[in-house]
Design a protein around this motif. Structure first.
Motif, PDB file in Angstrom:
ATOM      1  N   ARG A  23       0.372  -7.967  -2.585  1.00 35.49           N
ATOM      2  CA  ARG A  23      -0.901  -7.631  -3.236  1.00 35.49           C
ATOM      3  C   ARG A  23      -1.002  -8.382  -4.557  1.00 35.49           C
ATOM      4  O   ARG A  23       0.010  -8.686  -5.187  1.00 35.49           O
ATOM      5  N   GLY A  25      -2.644  -7.012  -7.039  1.00 33.54           N
ATOM      6  CA  GLY A  25      -2.798  -5.988  -8.070  1.00 33.54           C
ATOM      7  C   GLY A  25      -4.244  -5.648  -8.401  1.00 33.54           C
ATOM      8  O   GLY A  25      -4.519  -4.760  -9.207  1.00 33.54           O
ATOM      9  N   GLU A  26      -5.193  -6.316  -7.733  1.00 39.08           N
ATOM     10  CA  GLU A  26      -6.616  -6.074  -7.999  1.00 39.08           C
ATOM     11  C   GLU A  26      -7.195  -5.060  -7.010  1.00 39.08           C
ATOM     12  O   GLU A  26      -6.747  -4.974  -5.873  1.00 39.08           O
ATOM     13  N   GLU A  28      -7.381  -1.756  -6.448  1.00 42.42           N
ATOM     14  CA  GLU A  28      -6.507  -0.836  -5.724  1.00 42.42           C
ATOM     15  C   GLU A  28      -7.281   0.251  -4.953  1.00 42.42           C
ATOM     16  O   GLU A  28      -6.942   0.558  -3.806  1.00 42.42           O
ATOM     17  N   ALA A  29      -8.316   0.820  -5.569  1.00 41.87           N
ATOM     18  CA  ALA A  29      -9.052   1.904  -4.892  1.00 41.87           C
ATOM     19  C   ALA A  29      -9.753   1.379  -3.635  1.00 41.87           C
ATOM     20  O   ALA A  29      -9.680   2.002  -2.566  1.00 41.87           O
ATOM     21  N   TYR A  31      -8.994  -1.317  -1.953  1.00 39.65           N
ATOM     22  CA  TYR A  31      -7.957  -1.711  -0.998  1.00 39.65           C
ATOM     23  C   TYR A  31      -7.417  -0.496  -0.250  1.00 39.65           C
ATOM     24  O   TYR A  31      -7.288  -0.514   0.984  1.00 39.65           O
ATOM     25  N   ALA A  32      -7.109   0.574  -0.979  1.00 37.08           N
ATOM     26  CA  ALA A  32      -6.545   1.776  -0.349  1.00 37.08           C
ATOM     27  C   ALA A  32      -7.536   2.390   0.640  1.00 37.08           C
ATOM     28  O   ALA A  32      -7.149   2.815   1.737  1.00 37.08           O
ATOM     29  N   ARG A  55       5.326  -0.320   1.411  1.00 31.01           N
ATOM     30  CA  ARG A  55       5.035  -1.261   0.323  1.00 31.01           C
ATOM     31  C   ARG A  55       5.838  -0.826  -0.888  1.00 31.01           C
ATOM     32  O   ARG A  55       5.863   0.351  -1.235  1.00 31.01           O
ATOM     33  N   GLY A  59       4.540  -4.457  -5.089  1.00 33.42           N
ATOM     34  CA  GLY A  59       3.372  -4.930  -4.359  1.00 33.42           C
ATOM     35  C   GLY A  59       3.685  -5.725  -3.107  1.00 33.42           C
ATOM     36  O   GLY A  59       2.775  -6.236  -2.448  1.00 33.42           O
ATOM     37  N   TRP A  93      -7.669  -9.269  -2.202  1.00 32.57           N
ATOM     38  CA  TRP A  93      -6.560  -8.330  -2.348  1.00 32.57           C
ATOM     39  C   TRP A  93      -5.154  -8.910  -2.205  1.00 32.57           C
ATOM     40  O   TRP A  93      -4.193  -8.321  -2.684  1.00 32.57           O
ATOM     41  N   TYR A  94      -5.039 -10.041  -1.506  1.00 35.49           N
ATOM     42  CA  TYR A  94      -3.691 -10.548  -1.217  1.00 35.49           C
ATOM     43  C   TYR A  94      -3.413 -11.842  -1.959  1.00 35.49           C
ATOM     44  O   TYR A  94      -4.203 -12.789  -1.910  1.00 35.49           O
TER      45      TYR A  94
ATOM     46  N   ASP B  56       9.066   2.114   0.417  1.00 35.88           N
ATOM     47  CA  ASP B  56       8.114   2.816  -0.443  1.00 35.88           C
ATOM     48  C   ASP B  56       8.805   3.935  -1.224  1.00 35.88           C
ATOM     49  O   ASP B  56       9.993   4.215  -1.028  1.00 35.88           O
TER      50      ASP B  56
END
Lengths: 113, 113
Positions: A23, A25-26, A28-29, A31-32, A55, A59, A93-94, B56
């Motif tokens: 990831r 790191g950008e 996150e919400a 992406y989840a 994960r 990341g 995201w990646y 994780d």
């Protein structure tokens, strides 16, 4: 991704899609939410056998999805909503990912099955 | 396990050993030392191509080790020190694990190779 952890797969042979990713790191919400939606969607796909995902805190993650055939892997790859989310993943995201499609030939488990 | 994250594997075909596990939360220092030692040792094995690993926060992890052949997977499995550590893992460190040996047939990556 898979709350229970382990996929309950049948006796080999079957197929594994090994998705390794880092990831960036950008987002996150977003992406989840997308990951959860895709995890729900893949379970409705023909030939889906299960998935496992982990994960680490840095990341780096590995997700393995199991299918009964190459044909059903292609169907999932061509699923319209999955394709849109995959393109978003590449853009947003990646940092990097690797995909390896493999035929599972043998399997065992422990300490107790 | 792999600080860099991604394994630099050659063009398929090659083999993947997919090891999914849940730690029992015991013996973290011993486990970490053994994992580091095994990661160093496997890199000296014939036919070893690379490995990727993620665990994780809940203790569920996936490690994938890549080899050039089934024969070299067997050699690693039969390595004396690896066998001792594996038995210790079964007794002391893992709540459960799954091992799947698979032949990688195709691979791709992104967003940039």
């Amino acid at each position: 991704m898979s709350a229970a952890g382990f996929a309950r797969t049948p006796k080999p042979p079957y197929y594994a899609v090994i998705f390794s990713s880092r990831r960036n790191g950008e987002g996150e919400a977003d992406y989840a939410a997308a990951a959860e939606r895709m995890f729900g969607l893949v379970q409705t796909q023909p030939g889906f056998l299960g998935a496992e995902s982990a994960r680490d805190a840095g990341g780096f993650g590995i997700t393995v999805a199991y299918f009964d055939s190459e044909e059903n892997i292609r169907l999932w790859r061509n699923h319209a909503e999955h394709a849109v989310v995959r393109e978003r993943g590449k853009r947003e995201w990646y940092e990097h990912f690797e995909v390896r499609v493999a035929k599972v030939e043998r399997a065992y488990n422990g300490p107790n099955s």
